[in-house]
Scaffold this motif. Structure first.
Motif, PDB file in Angstrom:
ATOM      1  N   LEU A 269      28.852  -8.210  50.725  1.00  0.00           N
ATOM      2  CA  LEU A 269      29.782  -9.216  50.208  1.00  0.00           C
ATOM      3  C   LEU A 269      30.986  -8.540  49.577  1.00  0.00           C
ATOM      4  CD1 LEU A 269      30.352 -12.243  49.439  1.00  0.00           C
ATOM      5  CD2 LEU A 269      29.296 -11.705  47.233  1.00  0.00           C
ATOM      6  N   PHE A 270      32.177  -8.944  50.005  1.00  0.00           N
ATOM      7  CA  PHE A 270      33.423  -8.595  49.325  1.00  0.00           C
ATOM      8  C   PHE A 270      33.954  -9.899  48.735  1.00  0.00           C
ATOM      9  CE2 PHE A 270      35.163  -4.439  51.375  1.00  0.00           C
ATOM     10  CZ  PHE A 270      33.924  -3.836  51.198  1.00  0.00           C
ATOM     11  N   GLY A 271      33.916 -10.021  47.417  1.00  0.00           N
ATOM     12  CA  GLY A 271      34.326 -11.259  46.767  1.00  0.00           C
ATOM     13  C   GLY A 271      35.501 -11.033  45.838  1.00  0.00           C
ATOM     14  N   ALA A 272      36.371 -12.034  45.731  1.00  0.00           N
ATOM     15  CA  ALA A 272      37.541 -11.950  44.856  1.00  0.00           C
ATOM     16  C   ALA A 272      37.657 -13.221  44.038  1.00  0.00           C
ATOM     17  CB  ALA A 272      38.801 -11.731  45.678  1.00  0.00           C
ATOM     18  N   GLU A 273      38.152 -13.080  42.819  1.00  0.00           N
ATOM     19  CA  GLU A 273      38.353 -14.221  41.927  1.00  0.00           C
ATOM     20  C   GLU A 273      39.365 -13.842  40.854  1.00  0.00           C
ATOM     21  OE1 GLU A 273      35.922 -11.458  40.025  1.00  0.00           O
ATOM     22  OE2 GLU A 273      35.301 -12.495  41.857  1.00  0.00           O
ATOM     23  N   GLN A 274      39.862 -14.834  40.139  1.00  0.00           N
ATOM     24  CA  GLN A 274      40.846 -14.555  39.098  1.00  0.00           C
ATOM     25  C   GLN A 274      40.196 -13.950  37.854  1.00  0.00           C
ATOM     26  OE1 GLN A 274      43.651 -17.744  38.257  1.00  0.00           O
ATOM     27  NE2 GLN A 274      43.501 -18.505  40.354  1.00  0.00           N
ATOM     28  N   PHE A 275      39.055 -14.487  37.453  1.00  0.00           N
ATOM     29  CA  PHE A 275      38.423 -14.042  36.210  1.00  0.00           C
ATOM     30  C   PHE A 275      36.982 -13.617  36.477  1.00  0.00           C
ATOM     31  CE2 PHE A 275      41.438 -17.482  34.953  1.00  0.00           C
ATOM     32  CZ  PHE A 275      42.409 -16.653  34.406  1.00  0.00           C
ATOM     33  N   VAL A 276      36.706 -12.318  36.327  1.00  0.00           N
ATOM     34  CA  VAL A 276      35.364 -11.809  36.583  1.00  0.00           C
ATOM     35  C   VAL A 276      34.366 -12.372  35.580  1.00  0.00           C
ATOM     36  CG1 VAL A 276      35.656  -9.744  35.144  1.00  0.00           C
ATOM     37  CG2 VAL A 276      34.060  -9.702  37.065  1.00  0.00           C
ATOM     38  N   SER A 277      34.818 -12.777  34.410  1.00  0.00           N
ATOM     39  CA  SER A 277      33.918 -13.327  33.398  1.00  0.00           C
ATOM     40  C   SER A 277      33.317 -14.659  33.825  1.00  0.00           C
ATOM     41  CB  SER A 277      34.646 -13.504  32.053  1.00  0.00           C
ATOM     42  OG  SER A 277      35.750 -14.382  32.192  1.00  0.00           O
ATOM     43  N   ASP A 278      33.928 -15.315  34.817  1.00  0.00           N
ATOM     44  CA  ASP A 278      33.422 -16.606  35.298  1.00  0.00           C
ATOM     45  C   ASP A 278      32.272 -16.455  36.287  1.00  0.00           C
ATOM     46  OD1 ASP A 278      35.235 -18.000  33.797  1.00  0.00           O
ATOM     47  OD2 ASP A 278      36.661 -18.327  35.430  1.00  0.00           O
ATOM     48  N   ILE A 279      32.068 -15.238  36.823  1.00  0.00           N
ATOM     49  CA  ILE A 279      31.114 -15.038  37.907  1.00  0.00           C
ATOM     50  C   ILE A 279      29.705 -14.821  37.378  1.00  0.00           C
ATOM     51  CG2 ILE A 279      30.558 -13.613  39.915  1.00  0.00           C
ATOM     52  CD1 ILE A 279      33.102 -15.287  40.171  1.00  0.00           C
ATOM     53  N   HIS A 280      28.725 -15.369  38.087  1.00  0.00           N
ATOM     54  CA  HIS A 280      27.310 -15.247  37.724  1.00  0.00           C
ATOM     55  C   HIS A 280      26.961 -13.772  37.528  1.00  0.00           C
ATOM     56  CE1 HIS A 280      22.949 -15.577  37.994  1.00  0.00           C
ATOM     57  NE2 HIS A 280      23.064 -16.898  37.932  1.00  0.00           N
ATOM     58  N   LYS A 281      26.287 -13.463  36.456  1.00  0.00           N
ATOM     59  CA  LYS A 281      26.037 -12.057  36.093  1.00  0.00           C
ATOM     60  C   LYS A 281      25.211 -11.311  37.136  1.00  0.00           C
ATOM     61  CE  LYS A 281      22.031 -13.135  33.146  1.00  0.00           C
ATOM     62  NZ  LYS A 281      21.484 -13.040  31.763  1.00  0.00           N
ATOM     63  N   ARG A 282      24.335 -11.998  37.859  1.00  0.00           N
ATOM     64  CA  ARG A 282      23.518 -11.312  38.871  1.00  0.00           C
ATOM     65  C   ARG A 282      24.330 -11.015  40.129  1.00  0.00           C
ATOM     66  NH1 ARG A 282      18.534 -15.201  39.389  1.00  0.00           N
ATOM     67  NH2 ARG A 282      18.111 -13.915  41.247  1.00  0.00           N
ATOM     68  N   VAL A 283      25.369 -11.784  40.381  1.00  0.00           N
ATOM     69  CA  VAL A 283      26.227 -11.528  41.533  1.00  0.00           C
ATOM     70  C   VAL A 283      27.122 -10.321  41.252  1.00  0.00           C
ATOM     71  CG1 VAL A 283      28.087 -12.431  42.986  1.00  0.00           C
ATOM     72  CG2 VAL A 283      26.175 -13.905  42.353  1.00  0.00           C
ATOM     73  N   LYS A 284      27.882 -10.384  40.155  1.00  0.00           N
ATOM     74  CA  LYS A 284      28.796  -9.262  39.856  1.00  0.00           C
ATOM     75  C   LYS A 284      28.028  -8.020  39.422  1.00  0.00           C
ATOM     76  CE  LYS A 284      29.597 -11.099  35.183  1.00  0.00           C
ATOM     77  NZ  LYS A 284      30.545 -11.887  34.367  1.00  0.00           N
ATOM     78  N   GLY A 285      26.869  -8.197  38.811  1.00  0.00           N
ATOM     79  CA  GLY A 285      26.092  -7.046  38.359  1.00  0.00           C
ATOM     80  C   GLY A 285      25.548  -6.212  39.491  1.00  0.00           C
ATOM     81  N   ASN A 286      25.420  -6.790  40.680  1.00  0.00           N
ATOM     82  CA  ASN A 286      24.897  -6.053  41.833  1.00  0.00           C
ATOM     83  C   ASN A 286      26.000  -5.506  42.735  1.00  0.00           C
ATOM     84  OD1 ASN A 286      21.827  -6.090  42.034  1.00  0.00           O
ATOM     85  ND2 ASN A 286      22.251  -8.207  41.494  1.00  0.00           N
ATOM     86  N   CYS A 287      27.254  -5.647  42.308  1.00  0.00           N
ATOM     87  CA  CYS A 287      28.367  -5.088  43.073  1.00  0.00           C
ATOM     88  C   CYS A 287      28.583  -3.645  42.634  1.00  0.00           C
ATOM     89  CB  CYS A 287      29.636  -5.905  42.857  1.00  0.00           C
ATOM     90  SG  CYS A 287      29.566  -7.568  43.567  1.00  0.00           S
ATOM     91  N   ALA A 288      28.383  -2.701  43.540  1.00  0.00           N
ATOM     92  CA  ALA A 288      28.505  -1.281  43.198  1.00  0.00           C
ATOM     93  C   ALA A 288      29.941  -0.894  42.885  1.00  0.00           C
ATOM     94  CB  ALA A 288      27.981  -0.424  44.349  1.00  0.00           C
ATOM     95  N   THR A 289      30.891  -1.621  43.448  1.00  0.00           N
ATOM     96  CA  THR A 289      32.308  -1.312  43.233  1.00  0.00           C
ATOM     97  C   THR A 289      32.988  -2.486  42.542  1.00  0.00           C
ATOM     98  OG1 THR A 289      32.330   0.051  45.235  1.00  0.00           O
ATOM     99  CG2 THR A 289      34.460  -0.621  44.334  1.00  0.00           C
ATOM    100  N   GLN A 290      33.698  -2.179  41.469  1.00  0.00           N
ATOM    101  CA  GLN A 290      34.466  -3.182  40.741  1.00  0.00           C
ATOM    102  C   GLN A 290      35.934  -2.772  40.783  1.00  0.00           C
ATOM    103  OE1 GLN A 290      33.171  -5.927  39.232  1.00  0.00           O
ATOM    104  NE2 GLN A 290      30.991  -5.450  39.431  1.00  0.00           N
TER     105      GLN A 290
END
Length: 553
Positions: free
Chosen positions: A473-494
């Motif tokens: 998954l390559f995902g983009a959004e305006q505010f990373v704080s809005d994203i579910h913690k398990r989704v962004k937490g499993n992204c190896a690259t920020q």
């Protein structure tokens, strides 16, 4: 390289294995993210540091001293004695040439790093499976150096680590442009190496952003600017290759897309584009119904119960095979208290059927031509095309003009189809990795998304277990704080683009030094701060403008 200062270690501010400070001339040009080297360490090793903060101090005991020395507040006065001043630089330790992590000592020489030392310090040398991530500009003036930055593809798309999350303000952060730069780099490098195959599925969610990626940028001034950077990174001056476009079906071709009619018709004629439809025939069609209600709060699981009832073919739904028949049957169900064959009341209350019908009918009325009874000669199923996708192929699925419910429906169906393909054993040439890119990820994986959301479930499945099966998954959004913690937490690259002052106060930015946080509020377009397991520190990278056509003529 030139010596620029010496280490300072005081009682109140000692050197540690994590950081050190040094003095330098107040005319010396340095900036955050610059790399410096401390000489004469243990066993003749060198310690590398990345600049975090720069301060200027003098021997003045208080602010009042400056006022008094200016003839008690005369701004045009000249002081007879200059204050003793210096710049005071705080650095984070990022490595040692001999892996000796002992604090550097008072008076040790500090100098600028050479190109090879910068690469060693940041973990950029000898990167295996390299994929261009952009470039860094180190130092200013005559000492400036431009160095390429590469990801290890195994930490970007698996199997070691996977998934990218990219955030930043709309427009100013250029999120789509950076993601597309990485995807273009992946297509180029994997096609050259031929060690592993990668396929790409891109969801176009805004206007015509991604509807010309197989056409080269026609602005010559931008191409002249891009050329030297592409040469440094080893990329070809070509747009995306092997691209096919998919538009929602409508009789006039443009009802559900912002693309021009003549372009759609031309591409369809050349088999470079197709129009997709959704039928109501197979169990897979019916199971996708839940995707239309992904963002509907369902605390009592009544929607789930209704969908299970429909899929099982209970009651009047036994012989329903078209969307129109389904809507009619649903309407009848919502306007009566139906009983089963045993004469007992259905467990699902009529008020729930009415809510279900209202929500479905609203979406169906908006997209009636896409939800059709037959494929005909001009329609295709997305899941059939996904089942045939090959390595290096790019599928661009246009959902920009659809309503939010239908966007989620198509996106969820795509994820489901990709998962089915990777779990299948019918094909031997299934791509090793399939990358799904979706902008506005917050619409499907926000902290406020219902826990029962089927799209959120699929996103969690991809980010938590997709790495092992090759779904990325390559995902983009305006505010990373809005994203579910398990989704962004499993992204190896920020990747963090320009953001606002409120966002940087959130917990997601807690690990970022304050100076870097401030920089995030004023990053320019084409500039990112990125984090990846391969890198020893956060990197401030830049990337060129798109090589493909990203504008309307």
């Amino acid at each position: 390289m030139e010596t620029i200062g010496k280490i300072i270690a005081t009682e109140k501010l000692p050197s540690t294995i994590e950081e050190f400070t040094f003095w330098t001339n107040k005319e010396r040009k340095l900036k955050p993210f610059d790399v410096v080297v401390v000489e004469h360490h243990i066993d003749n090793s060198k310690t590398f540091g990345v600049v975090e903060e720069i301060a200027h101090i003098t021997d003045a005991p208080s602010p009042l001293a400056g006022f008094i020395s200016s003839d008690f507040g005369q701004v045009d006065s000249t002081s007879y004695t200059d204050r003793i001043g210096m710049n005071y630089v705080k650095c984070k330790v990022v490595g040692n040439s001999a892996n000796i992590y002992i604090p550097v000592t008072e008076g040790s020489i500090v100098r600028l790093a050479s190109q090879s030392e910068i690469m060693e310090a940041l973990g950029l040398n000898d990167v295996k499976n390299p994929v261009p991530a952009g470039y860094i500009q180190m130092y200013d003036g005559t000492e400036q150096q431009i160095l390429p930055v590469h990801f290890n593809s195994h930490f970007l798309i698996g199997p070691e680590g996977a998934h990218l999350n990219i955030s930043g303000m709309s427009g100013l952060a250029s999120k789509t442009s950076y993601t597309m730069f990485l995807l273009k780099a992946l297509q180029d490098t994997t096609q050259k190496r031929k060690e592993e195959s990668v396929a790409f599925i891109l969801m176009n969610v805004k206007g015509t952003d991604l509807l010309s990626i197989d056409q080269k940028n026609a602005k010559q001034d931008e191409l002249d600017e891009i050329q030297p950077i592409y040469d440094i990174l080893g990329l070809e001056m070509k747009p995306f290759q092997h691209v096919t476009y998919y538009y929602p079906y409508s009789s006039n071709a443009t009802l559900y897309t912002y693309e021009k009619k003549n372009r759609i018709e031309s591409r369809v004629k050349k088999q470079q584009a197709f129009q997709f439809k959704y039928l109501f025939e197979t169990p897979e069609d019916k199971e996708c119904l839940e995707l239309l209600f992904a963002n509907v709060d369902d605390p009592n699981d009544t929607i789930d119960a209704i969908i299970s009832y429909i899929i099982a073919g209970n009651g009047a739904f036994r012989n329903v095979e078209t969307w129109e028949d389904f809507r009619t049957t649903l309407s009848e169900q919502a306007n009566s208290s139906v009983t089963d064959k045993k004469g007992q009341k259905n467990e699902i209350p009529v008020v729930s059927w009415r809510k279900f019908y209202r929500l479905f009918n609203k979406c169906y009325q908006k997209n009636q031509q896409m939800f059709t009874n037959s494929l005909g000669n001009s329609g295709i199923r997305l899941r059939d095309k996904i089942a045939d996708i090959k390595g290096n192929e790019v599928m661009v699925i246009d959902i920009a003009k659809l309503d939010d419910e239908s966007k989620g429906f198509v996106f969820g169906d795509v994820m489901h189809a990709v998962n089915e393909l990777k779990m299948s054993s019918e094909r031997e040439d299934i791509p090793d990795h399939i990358i799904i890119f979706i902008d506005e990820l917050n619409k499907y994986a926000s902290n406020d998304a219902p826990k029962s959301s089927p799209i959120l479930r699929q996103l969690l499945e991809i980010t938590e277990r997709g790495r092992s099966s090759g779904i990325v998954l390559f995902g983009a959004e305006q505010f990373v704080s809005d994203i579910h913690k398990r989704v962004k937490g499993n992204c190896a690259t920020q990747a963090f683009g320009r953001t606002n002052a409120i966002e940087i106060t959130k917990d997601d930015f807690r690990f970022i030094p304050q100076v870097y946080k401030t920089m995030l509020t004023r990053l320019k377009q084409g500039e990112y701060i990125i984090q990846n397991p391969v890198f020893r520190s956060l990197l401030n990278i830049k990337f060129p403008k798109p090589i493909y056509k990203y504008y309307n003529e």
